[in-house]
Design an enzyme around this catalytic site. Structure first.
Site, PDB file in Angstrom:
ATOM      1  N   ASP A 134      41.482  59.899  64.026  1.00  0.00           N
ATOM      2  CA  ASP A 134      40.358  59.538  63.158  1.00  0.00           C
ATOM      3  C   ASP A 134      40.164  58.033  63.352  1.00  0.00           C
ATOM      4  O   ASP A 134      40.717  57.218  62.627  1.00  0.00           O
ATOM      5  CB  ASP A 134      40.683  59.893  61.707  1.00  0.00           C
ATOM      6  CG  ASP A 134      39.539  59.590  60.763  1.00  0.00           C
ATOM      7  OD1 ASP A 134      38.390  59.531  61.224  1.00  0.00           O
ATOM      8  OD2 ASP A 134      39.797  59.383  59.571  1.00  0.00           O
TER       9      ASP A 134
ATOM     10  N   CYS B 276      33.490  58.384  61.501  1.00  0.00           N
ATOM     11  CA  CYS B 276      32.472  58.519  60.459  1.00  0.00           C
ATOM     12  C   CYS B 276      31.267  57.652  60.795  1.00  0.00           C
ATOM     13  O   CYS B 276      30.737  56.937  59.944  1.00  0.00           O
ATOM     14  CB  CYS B 276      33.050  58.162  59.080  1.00  0.00           C
ATOM     15  SG  CYS B 276      33.766  56.514  58.969  1.00  0.00           S
TER      16      CYS B 276
ATOM     17  N   ARG C  48      48.070  49.254  54.575  1.00  0.00           N
ATOM     18  CA  ARG C  48      47.376  50.536  54.494  1.00  0.00           C
ATOM     19  C   ARG C  48      48.361  51.701  54.615  1.00  0.00           C
ATOM     20  O   ARG C  48      48.170  52.750  53.996  1.00  0.00           O
ATOM     21  CB  ARG C  48      46.310  50.620  55.586  1.00  0.00           C
ATOM     22  CG  ARG C  48      45.100  49.760  55.285  1.00  0.00           C
ATOM     23  CD  ARG C  48      44.160  49.641  56.492  1.00  0.00           C
ATOM     24  NE  ARG C  48      43.673  50.899  56.989  1.00  0.00           N
ATOM     25  CZ  ARG C  48      42.656  51.580  56.474  1.00  0.00           C
ATOM     26  NH1 ARG C  48      42.018  51.106  55.416  1.00  0.00           N
ATOM     27  NH2 ARG C  48      42.257  52.710  57.015  1.00  0.00           N
TER      28      ARG C  48
ATOM     29  N   ALA D 114      45.794  56.005  57.635  1.00  0.00           N
ATOM     30  CA  ALA D 114      45.286  55.444  56.375  1.00  0.00           C
ATOM     31  C   ALA D 114      43.827  55.855  56.158  1.00  0.00           C
ATOM     32  O   ALA D 114      43.068  55.967  57.126  1.00  0.00           O
ATOM     33  CB  ALA D 114      45.411  53.928  56.400  1.00  0.00           C
ATOM     34  N   PRO D 115      43.454  56.128  54.906  1.00  0.00           N
ATOM     35  CA  PRO D 115      44.208  55.949  53.666  1.00  0.00           C
ATOM     36  C   PRO D 115      45.122  57.107  53.276  1.00  0.00           C
ATOM     37  O   PRO D 115      45.762  57.048  52.237  1.00  0.00           O
ATOM     38  CB  PRO D 115      43.101  55.771  52.624  1.00  0.00           C
ATOM     39  CG  PRO D 115      41.959  56.571  53.145  1.00  0.00           C
ATOM     40  CD  PRO D 115      42.022  56.432  54.646  1.00  0.00           C
ATOM     41  N   GLY D 116      45.163  58.198  54.047  1.00  0.00           N
ATOM     42  CA  GLY D 116      46.177  59.214  53.839  1.00  0.00           C
ATOM     43  C   GLY D 116      45.711  60.603  53.471  1.00  0.00           C
ATOM     44  O   GLY D 116      46.512  61.550  53.501  1.00  0.00           O
ATOM     45  N   SER D 117      44.453  60.775  53.119  1.00  0.00           N
ATOM     46  CA  SER D 117      43.996  62.094  52.677  1.00  0.00           C
ATOM     47  C   SER D 117      44.085  63.137  53.785  1.00  0.00           C
ATOM     48  O   SER D 117      44.479  64.286  53.543  1.00  0.00           O
ATOM     49  CB  SER D 117      42.555  62.002  52.152  1.00  0.00           C
ATOM     50  OG  SER D 117      42.507  61.250  50.963  1.00  0.00           O
TER      51      SER D 117
END
Length: 301
Positions: free
Chosen positions: A175, A229, A137, A110-113
């Site tokens: 991630d 991030c 999500r 999630a969120p999927g990009s």
């Protein structure tokens, strides 16, 4: 932004870093080349946003200046011909380098990009498992995949560290959930996440569990990408340091010419890490006019 002063010992230019962290952030549009071509998308983008610039290091992607356009409202977006994403978040996908026909896991999808872009890189051929522990999500991931018409993606709903099997995948992307310090430029800049001191260490425990399981799930010789991030070494290099060197090595990441990155840090607040954490790459916002990110590539031995 006072919290970010803690990185003065490891950032090359503290003043430039702090200033960049408060600037509005551009977006990136990339072409869904499973359904269309880069040439067609480039024509649409320049018609709707003449200020758009091609992303030099990533195939079929364009920068949209902050405030210049809203590509999420374009018909091409609704039709699944393009997708929008933060530029720096494309780096884990670039480093993963998934190929058509491979078996790939996006452990925290999630969120999927990233899952969607990985499937496009695979030409929608192979097996991509998009996993997330939160059902709400995960539904968002499924929406992105459906809009883009991608068929090689299957979803699963479980904690990443509980995914069963061993040596099931050619590549795994982690991630990881993190404190999100690198996202301050979103929503106009300066709106950093609310971080408390203990968050670093609490999240690091979760991150280590995810990364250790990822190494077990990838085949010998396979690739694991660990990304966050955030800037905190507690969530980055210290997590990598928790992987036994005999289990996996941290490989160098050679970025394209013109891209500026900093290496992973081998020491932080009196603690030393395994030497190959220096092969990881740090994206500080002032280096390439992006958000902040950390990316490491591991190879299972």
């Amino acid at each position: 932004m006072e919290h970010l002063h803690r990185y003065a010992p490891i950032v090359d230019d503290l003043e430039a870093f702090l200033a960049a962290a408060e600037e509005p952030l551009h977006r990136v549009v990339w072409a869904n080349t499973v359904r269309t071509t880069a040439e067609e998308v480039e024509g649409w983008i320049h018609d709707r946003c003449p200020e758009a610039e091609r992303v030099s290091w990533f195939d079929a992607a364009w920068r949209i200046p902050a405030g210049a356009a809203r590509p999420g409202k374009w018909p091409e977006f609704v039709l699944g011909l393009i997708h929008t994403q933060e530029e720096v978040s494309l780096w884990p996908v670039w480093a993963l380098d998934a190929r058509p026909g491979e078996a790939v896991l996006d452990m925290c999808a999630a969120p999927g990009s990233k899952a969607a872009r990985t499937a496009v890189a695979m030409a929608d051929r192979g097996r991509l498992m998009a996993n997330d522990r939160k059902w709400g999500r995960l539904q968002g991931v499924q929406d992105v995949v459906a809009r883009l018409g991608l068929t090689c993606v299957a979803s699963s709903n479980m904690g990443g560290a509980q995914i069963p099997g061993d040596a099931c995948f050619d590549r795994v992307l982690v991630d990881a959930p993190c404190t999100g310090e690198g996202t301050t430029r979103k929503a106009g800049g300066g709106k950093r996440p609310q971080i408390v001191k203990d968050d670093f260490h609490k999240l690091a425990s979760v991150q280590k569990g995810l990364l250790r399981r990822a190494v077990e799930l990838v085949r010998p010789g396979g690739t694991v990408i660990y990304a966050t991030c955030t800037y905190a070494p507690e969530e980055n290099e210290a997590v990598l340091d928790g992987i036994y060197p005999e289990k996996a090595e941290i490989e160098p990441i050679r970025v394209p010419e013109g891209v500026r990155v900093a290496p992973g840090v081998t020491e932080w607040q009196g603690r030393s890490f395994r030497p190959d954490v220096a092969n990881a790459i740090r994206f500080w916002p002032h280096l390439n006019d992006t958000g902040g990110f950390f990316v490491a590539r591991l190879r299972r031995l």
